[in-house]
Design an enzyme around this catalytic site. Sequence first.
Site: not given
Length: 188
Positions: A47-49, A51-52
């Site tokens: 999920v992090c990439p 969002e970033l």
Amino acid sequence: MSTYINTEIKPFNATAYHNGKFIDVSDADLKGKWSVVFFYPADFTFVCPTELGDLADNYAEFQKLGVEIYSVSTDTHFTHKAWHDTSDTIQKIQYPMIGDPTGAITRNFGVMIEEAGLADRGTFVIDPQGVIQIVEINAGGIGRDALELLRKVKAAQYVASHPGEVCPAKWKEGEATLAPSLDLVGKI
């Protein structure tokens, strides 16, 4: 988390990966302008990439508002560089990626998952005086939306520059605001 609203950020010093270099970042860098501190669990995840990358795609819009974005995870600045060098999504990032391997910053903002040594998905909007105006915490599997964050930043900036006015739900730039008064009680 409401205890963080209207409180000044705590002092910190860290190293970030930013535009091909390692730079020093401290709480002083967040003062004098609007800032978003965007905590996420870890590099090289799922999920992090997304969002970033979404923040990177909308970074110019934040910059037009005089807002700097700082992403933070408990990874090192070296790990941020490695991720940046190997991921097409992360290569788009032009904002500082702060490494917090000791968890000091993550704990300062109250988003440390102690048993995992990772950060919750915490978003903090900080005014030019270094005071937290918006706090949002999401569960690990729920990604955030940069356009919704942008809307909230615009509302925070509007309220800060228009004392006596407030932004109602779903407010968007250019729409009507409210001026709280006795005359409005029970009429909304």
